[in-house]
Write a protein that holds these residues in place. Sequence first.
Motif, PDB file in Angstrom:
ATOM      1  N   PRO A  29       0.812  -1.227   0.000  1.00  0.00           N
ATOM      2  CA  PRO A  29       0.000   0.000   0.000  1.00  0.00           C
ATOM      3  C   PRO A  29       0.844   1.276   0.000  1.00  0.00           C
ATOM      4  O   PRO A  29       0.349   2.344  -0.344  1.00  0.00           O
ATOM      5  CB  PRO A  29      -0.814  -0.118   1.297  1.00  0.00           C
ATOM      6  CG  PRO A  29      -0.864  -1.576   1.586  1.00  0.00           C
ATOM      7  CD  PRO A  29       0.451  -2.114   1.116  1.00  0.00           C
ATOM      8  N   GLN A  30       2.126   1.157   0.381  1.00  0.00           N
ATOM      9  CA  GLN A  30       3.003   2.325   0.414  1.00  0.00           C
ATOM     10  C   GLN A  30       3.636   2.641  -0.950  1.00  0.00           C
ATOM     11  O   GLN A  30       4.271   3.674  -1.123  1.00  0.00           O
ATOM     12  CB  GLN A  30       4.137   2.117   1.428  1.00  0.00           C
ATOM     13  CG  GLN A  30       3.719   2.245   2.884  1.00  0.00           C
ATOM     14  CD  GLN A  30       2.935   1.056   3.387  1.00  0.00           C
ATOM     15  OE1 GLN A  30       3.257  -0.068   3.027  1.00  0.00           O
ATOM     16  NE2 GLN A  30       1.922   1.291   4.193  1.00  0.00           N
ATOM     17  N   VAL A  31       3.434   1.758  -1.907  1.00  0.00           N
ATOM     18  CA  VAL A  31       4.030   1.965  -3.227  1.00  0.00           C
ATOM     19  C   VAL A  31       3.336   3.133  -3.941  1.00  0.00           C
ATOM     20  O   VAL A  31       2.115   3.211  -3.992  1.00  0.00           O
ATOM     21  CB  VAL A  31       3.917   0.686  -4.080  1.00  0.00           C
ATOM     22  CG1 VAL A  31       4.271   0.977  -5.537  1.00  0.00           C
ATOM     23  CG2 VAL A  31       4.844  -0.382  -3.541  1.00  0.00           C
ATOM     24  N   THR A  32       4.129   4.033  -4.487  1.00  0.00           N
ATOM     25  CA  THR A  32       3.619   5.177  -5.228  1.00  0.00           C
ATOM     26  C   THR A  32       3.959   5.026  -6.712  1.00  0.00           C
ATOM     27  O   THR A  32       4.694   4.116  -7.105  1.00  0.00           O
ATOM     28  CB  THR A  32       4.220   6.489  -4.700  1.00  0.00           C
ATOM     29  OG1 THR A  32       5.648   6.442  -4.891  1.00  0.00           O
ATOM     30  CG2 THR A  32       3.917   6.673  -3.219  1.00  0.00           C
ATOM     31  N   GLU A  33       3.447   5.948  -7.504  1.00  0.00           N
ATOM     32  CA  GLU A  33       3.728   5.900  -8.941  1.00  0.00           C
ATOM     33  C   GLU A  33       5.218   6.040  -9.217  1.00  0.00           C
ATOM     34  O   GLU A  33       5.778   5.341 -10.071  1.00  0.00           O
ATOM     35  CB  GLU A  33       2.963   7.009  -9.672  1.00  0.00           C
ATOM     36  CG  GLU A  33       3.224   7.023 -11.162  1.00  0.00           C
ATOM     37  CD  GLU A  33       2.415   8.067 -11.898  1.00  0.00           C
ATOM     38  OE1 GLU A  33       2.813   8.445 -13.024  1.00  0.00           O
ATOM     39  OE2 GLU A  33       1.382   8.520 -11.350  1.00  0.00           O
ATOM     40  N   SER A  34       5.889   6.916  -8.482  1.00  0.00           N
ATOM     41  CA  SER A  34       7.323   7.111  -8.697  1.00  0.00           C
ATOM     42  C   SER A  34       8.114   5.846  -8.358  1.00  0.00           C
ATOM     43  O   SER A  34       9.117   5.538  -9.012  1.00  0.00           O
ATOM     44  CB  SER A  34       7.824   8.297  -7.858  1.00  0.00           C
ATOM     45  OG  SER A  34       7.630   8.056  -6.476  1.00  0.00           O
ATOM     46  N   VAL A  36       7.003   2.729  -8.659  1.00  0.00           N
ATOM     47  CA  VAL A  36       6.771   1.796  -9.765  1.00  0.00           C
ATOM     48  C   VAL A  36       7.608   2.187 -10.979  1.00  0.00           C
ATOM     49  O   VAL A  36       8.231   1.346 -11.625  1.00  0.00           O
ATOM     50  CB  VAL A  36       5.278   1.750 -10.135  1.00  0.00           C
ATOM     51  CG1 VAL A  36       5.058   0.863 -11.362  1.00  0.00           C
ATOM     52  CG2 VAL A  36       4.448   1.227  -8.967  1.00  0.00           C
ATOM     53  N   ARG A  37       7.626   3.489 -11.278  1.00  0.00           N
ATOM     54  CA  ARG A  37       8.401   3.964 -12.430  1.00  0.00           C
ATOM     55  C   ARG A  37       9.892   3.664 -12.257  1.00  0.00           C
ATOM     56  O   ARG A  37      10.570   3.240 -13.193  1.00  0.00           O
ATOM     57  CB  ARG A  37       8.188   5.465 -12.634  1.00  0.00           C
ATOM     58  CG  ARG A  37       6.828   5.831 -13.218  1.00  0.00           C
ATOM     59  CD  ARG A  37       6.707   7.326 -13.461  1.00  0.00           C
ATOM     60  NE  ARG A  37       5.447   7.682 -14.077  1.00  0.00           N
ATOM     61  CZ  ARG A  37       5.217   7.657 -15.391  1.00  0.00           C
ATOM     62  NH1 ARG A  37       6.192   7.317 -16.214  1.00  0.00           N
ATOM     63  NH2 ARG A  37       4.037   7.982 -15.881  1.00  0.00           N
ATOM     64  N   VAL A  46       8.720   3.673 -18.870  1.00  0.00           N
ATOM     65  CA  VAL A  46       7.361   3.546 -18.338  1.00  0.00           C
ATOM     66  C   VAL A  46       6.555   4.754 -18.809  1.00  0.00           C
ATOM     67  O   VAL A  46       6.847   5.891 -18.447  1.00  0.00           O
ATOM     68  CB  VAL A  46       7.381   3.484 -16.798  1.00  0.00           C
ATOM     69  CG1 VAL A  46       5.953   3.393 -16.264  1.00  0.00           C
ATOM     70  CG2 VAL A  46       8.197   2.289 -16.321  1.00  0.00           C
ATOM     71  N   LYS A  47       5.522   4.502 -19.622  1.00  0.00           N
ATOM     72  CA  LYS A  47       4.729   5.595 -20.180  1.00  0.00           C
ATOM     73  C   LYS A  47       3.603   6.028 -19.241  1.00  0.00           C
ATOM     74  O   LYS A  47       3.275   7.206 -19.147  1.00  0.00           O
ATOM     75  CB  LYS A  47       4.129   5.188 -21.528  1.00  0.00           C
ATOM     76  CG  LYS A  47       5.172   4.935 -22.615  1.00  0.00           C
ATOM     77  CD  LYS A  47       4.514   4.709 -23.958  1.00  0.00           C
ATOM     78  CE  LYS A  47       3.772   5.960 -24.429  1.00  0.00           C
ATOM     79  NZ  LYS A  47       3.189   5.759 -25.784  1.00  0.00           N
TER      80      LYS A  47
END
Length: 201
Positions: A29-34, A36-37, A46-47
Motif C-alpha cells: 500500500p506504500q508503493v507510489t507511482e514514482s 513503480v516507475r 514507463v509511459k
Amino acid sequence: MDSTSTAETDYAVFLEKVKRTVYIDNLSPQVTESVVRTALGQFGTVKNVQFIPNYTGPKNIPCCALVEMECPRQAKAVVLEITQFPFMMSGMPRPVRAFRAEEEMFDDRPIKPGRRIQCRWVDRKDPDFEVASKIKRLVRKHAAEDLFLLQQQLAQEEKLAKQQDETLKANYKKFSIIDNVVSDGTAPGLAKLYNMKVFDA
C-alpha cells in the motif's frame, strides 16, 4: 471516415496499448507511482502507471496497477523477469507478480466494434430473477471468503516482516561490535588472551 471505421481504429489502437501493458499485483500500500516507475524503469520506458482502486476491501491490502511500457518487447521483459525471479517493492515481504494485461482490465476501454450490450430490469416473477439472486449471494460469499483469506495472509506477512527486521538489526549489531573491536585495537589483546592468531587485512 464513418463511425464504424473510427470505432475499429480506436479499438485497434487500444489493443496495441494492451500489448505493451503489464498487470502488477501484490504491491505494498506504500508503493507510489514514482516507486513503480523507478522499479520498472530498468526494463525500459514507463509511459503510464494506473493504480486499480479497491472499493470494498481494507486500505492495507496489497494493491495492483496497470503499467504501460513503451513497446510490447519491454512489457514482455518485465513479465519474464518478475516471473522468474523474486521482485520486491517497498519492503513487501512477498514478491510482486506480473502478468500480461487483458482487455477487460481497462476501465477506459473503448466499445468493441459490433458488440451490443442490452440491460433490462428483472421482475420477481421472472424465472431469471432467482438465478440472478443466487449469483448475487454467491458473489458476496466469495468476496467475504476472499477477504478473510487475504487478512490471514496479511497477518503472516506482517509477522514475517517483523522477523526479517529483527534479524537485520541483530546482524547489524553483531557486525558493528566486530568492526569496533577491530578498529579500536582490542582484537590483538583478545587474540593474545585466547591464544589465537590475528592476521592483518
